[in-house]
Design a protein around this motif. Structure first.
Motif, PDB file in Angstrom:
ATOM      1  N   ASP A  51       0.731 -43.200 120.616  1.00 55.70           N
ATOM      2  CA  ASP A  51       0.242 -43.911 119.435  1.00 55.70           C
ATOM      3  C   ASP A  51      -1.236 -44.220 119.619  1.00 55.70           C
ATOM      4  OD1 ASP A  51       0.222 -45.960 121.290  1.00 55.70           O
ATOM      5  OD2 ASP A  51       1.860 -47.082 120.360  1.00 55.70           O
ATOM      6  N   ASP A  52      -1.798 -44.974 118.694  1.00 52.71           N
ATOM      7  CA  ASP A  52      -3.194 -45.400 118.753  1.00 52.71           C
ATOM      8  C   ASP A  52      -4.159 -44.207 118.729  1.00 52.71           C
ATOM      9  OD1 ASP A  52      -5.029 -47.518 118.741  1.00 52.71           O
ATOM     10  OD2 ASP A  52      -5.338 -47.359 120.910  1.00 52.71           O
ATOM     11  N   ALA A  78      -6.793 -45.337 109.569  1.00 54.40           N
ATOM     12  CA  ALA A  78      -5.761 -46.022 110.350  1.00 54.40           C
ATOM     13  C   ALA A  78      -5.373 -45.161 111.541  1.00 54.40           C
ATOM     14  CB  ALA A  78      -4.528 -46.301 109.486  1.00 54.40           C
ATOM     15  N   ARG A  79      -5.038 -45.822 112.623  1.00 54.80           N
ATOM     16  CA  ARG A  79      -4.563 -45.113 113.819  1.00 54.80           C
ATOM     17  C   ARG A  79      -3.113 -44.702 113.624  1.00 54.80           C
ATOM     18  NH1 ARG A  79      -8.072 -46.097 118.313  1.00 54.80           N
ATOM     19  NH2 ARG A  79      -9.846 -47.356 117.618  1.00 54.80           N
ATOM     20  N   LEU A 132      -1.831 -31.547 128.093  1.00 55.27           N
ATOM     21  CA  LEU A 132      -1.996 -31.426 126.644  1.00 55.27           C
ATOM     22  C   LEU A 132      -3.308 -32.071 126.243  1.00 55.27           C
ATOM     23  CD1 LEU A 132      -0.640 -30.717 123.830  1.00 55.27           C
ATOM     24  CD2 LEU A 132       0.063 -33.129 123.788  1.00 55.27           C
ATOM     25  N   VAL A 133      -4.133 -31.347 125.487  1.00 60.23           N
ATOM     26  CA  VAL A 133      -5.396 -31.878 124.975  1.00 60.23           C
ATOM     27  C   VAL A 133      -5.289 -31.965 123.452  1.00 60.23           C
ATOM     28  CG1 VAL A 133      -7.900 -31.638 124.923  1.00 60.23           C
ATOM     29  CG2 VAL A 133      -6.611 -30.768 126.892  1.00 60.23           C
ATOM     30  N   VAL A 134      -5.563 -33.146 122.912  1.00 64.50           N
ATOM     31  CA  VAL A 134      -5.424 -33.419 121.490  1.00 64.50           C
ATOM     32  C   VAL A 134      -6.787 -33.768 120.905  1.00 64.50           C
ATOM     33  CG1 VAL A 134      -4.291 -34.852 119.752  1.00 64.50           C
ATOM     34  CG2 VAL A 134      -3.097 -34.326 121.904  1.00 64.50           C
ATOM     35  N   ALA A 135      -7.173 -33.102 119.824  1.00 61.37           N
ATOM     36  CA  ALA A 135      -8.398 -33.465 119.107  1.00 61.37           C
ATOM     37  C   ALA A 135      -8.128 -34.685 118.241  1.00 61.37           C
ATOM     38  CB  ALA A 135      -8.864 -32.308 118.245  1.00 61.37           C
ATOM     39  N   GLU A 136      -8.897 -35.751 118.458  1.00 62.51           N
ATOM     40  CA  GLU A 136      -8.859 -36.912 117.569  1.00 62.51           C
ATOM     41  C   GLU A 136     -10.090 -36.813 116.660  1.00 62.51           C
ATOM     42  OE1 GLU A 136      -7.582 -40.827 119.014  1.00 62.51           O
ATOM     43  OE2 GLU A 136      -7.623 -39.934 121.015  1.00 62.51           O
ATOM     44  N   THR A 137      -9.872 -36.328 115.452  1.00 67.62           N
ATOM     45  CA  THR A 137     -10.994 -36.001 114.581  1.00 67.62           C
ATOM     46  C   THR A 137     -11.875 -37.213 114.310  1.00 67.62           C
ATOM     47  OG1 THR A 137      -9.672 -34.264 113.545  1.00 67.62           O
ATOM     48  CG2 THR A 137     -11.638 -34.993 112.364  1.00 67.62           C
TER      49      THR A 137
END
Length: 297
Positions: free
Chosen positions: A144-145, A126-127, A159-164
């Motif tokens: 979100d998402d 789920a996101r 800001l850099v975010v890892a989306e696994t």
């Protein structure tokens, strides 16, 4: 040498996460012993906190006090100067089911990710959201998402975010108040999964970006949680360097050491809780790199 070109700095842990270099030592969370420890370059360690709710992401306020993610009760704890723990923020009204990694900015605000679903029980993918905790402890949902927001790096106002599970690193511009804008791909390793089945999704990921840390040239070292390696990635997605961890899974990395050129990696045979909780097979690895630490954490 340890795992190929990695040395083993410390062993006998359950599952290490959230490595942060601070005042000459690497602070790291050990999930299933519920300890935050500071490990010196020679492998000696000191227990800095005991977190019954399971510690994960770590960061430091401008005055040096530590913030610690307490995963299962969805709180951020603050370690006071005397070593005591107090509640800094309660995210339980915003987030289900558990918190994950965290990065603290130069104001003392914290970006906090969460799983978004019960990973260890095989729930459907789920996101989910990203939460910002103001320096005064007020939490707000600011994105979100996201497909399993995990490790984060802050370069100036980006800001850099890892989306696994998204197989990508996602960038945002950061406003003065911590808010986010202009979402975009920083690096994309492949398409996001077309299934909510976690096993199928994992099988389709070319890279599963987990914990990560930046360097002085604006590249990011990323732990690939599925393929036993750390990758140095440039904005746009080019892989500049790959370092395998000798068959051990790797779930977080961070540049530290006195010159910022020691790459630390949190490694274990797997990530599944039922496999990691009863044993002490996790290790902290280290290797030397050419470009020193940059950005935050």
């Amino acid at each position: 040498m340890g795992q190929q070109d990695f040395d083993v700095v410390s062993d006998g842990w359950s599952f290490l996460e959230g490595p942060r270099w601070h005042e000459g030592r690497l602070w790291v969370s050990d999930f299933y012993t519920e300890k935050v420890v500071a490990i010196d370059p020679d492998g000696g360690h000191e227990v800095m906190a005991q977190v019954p709710g399971q510690p994960s992401g770590l960061g430091f306020l401008p005055d040096g006090r530590a913030l610690i993610v307490s995963m299962r009760d969805r709180r951020i704890l603050r370690r006071e100067e005397d070593g005591s723990l107090v509640e800094h923020a309660d995210l339980s009204g915003l987030v289900e089911p558990v918190l994950n990694d965290m990065i603290v900015d130069d104001r003392g605000g914290a970006y906090v990710g969460n799983f978004g679903f019960d990973l260890m029980s095989g729930a459907p993918l789920a996101r989910t959201t990203l939460t910002y905790v103001d320096p005064d402890g007020t939490p707000t949902t600011i994105a979100d998402d996201l497909l399993f927001p995990n490790g984060m790096v802050l370069f100036d106002r980006v800001l850099v975010v890892a989306e696994t599970f998204g197989a990508r690193l996602t960038a945002f511009d950061v406003a003065a108040d911590g808010g986010l804008a202009r979402r975009r791909d920083w690096a994309r390793f492949g398409p996001p999964p077309a299934t909510e089945d976690v096993g199928e999704a994992l099988g389709g990921l070319a890279v599963a970006p987990d914990g990560m840390g930046g360097d002085a040239e604006g590249a990011i070292w990323v732990a690939d949680a599925l393929h036993q390696r750390v990758l140095r990635v440039a904005e746009g997605g080019e892989v500049l360097e790959e370092r395998p961890t000798g068959g051990l899974g790797v779930y977080a990395c961070m540049l530290g050491g006195d010159d910022g050129r020691t790459l630390y990696a949190c490694a274990a045979p797997s990530f599944a809780e039922h496999e990691r909780r009863p044993v002490r097979e996790a290790v902290l690895l280290a290797t030397r790199v050419d470009v020193p630490h940059g950005g935050r954490p």
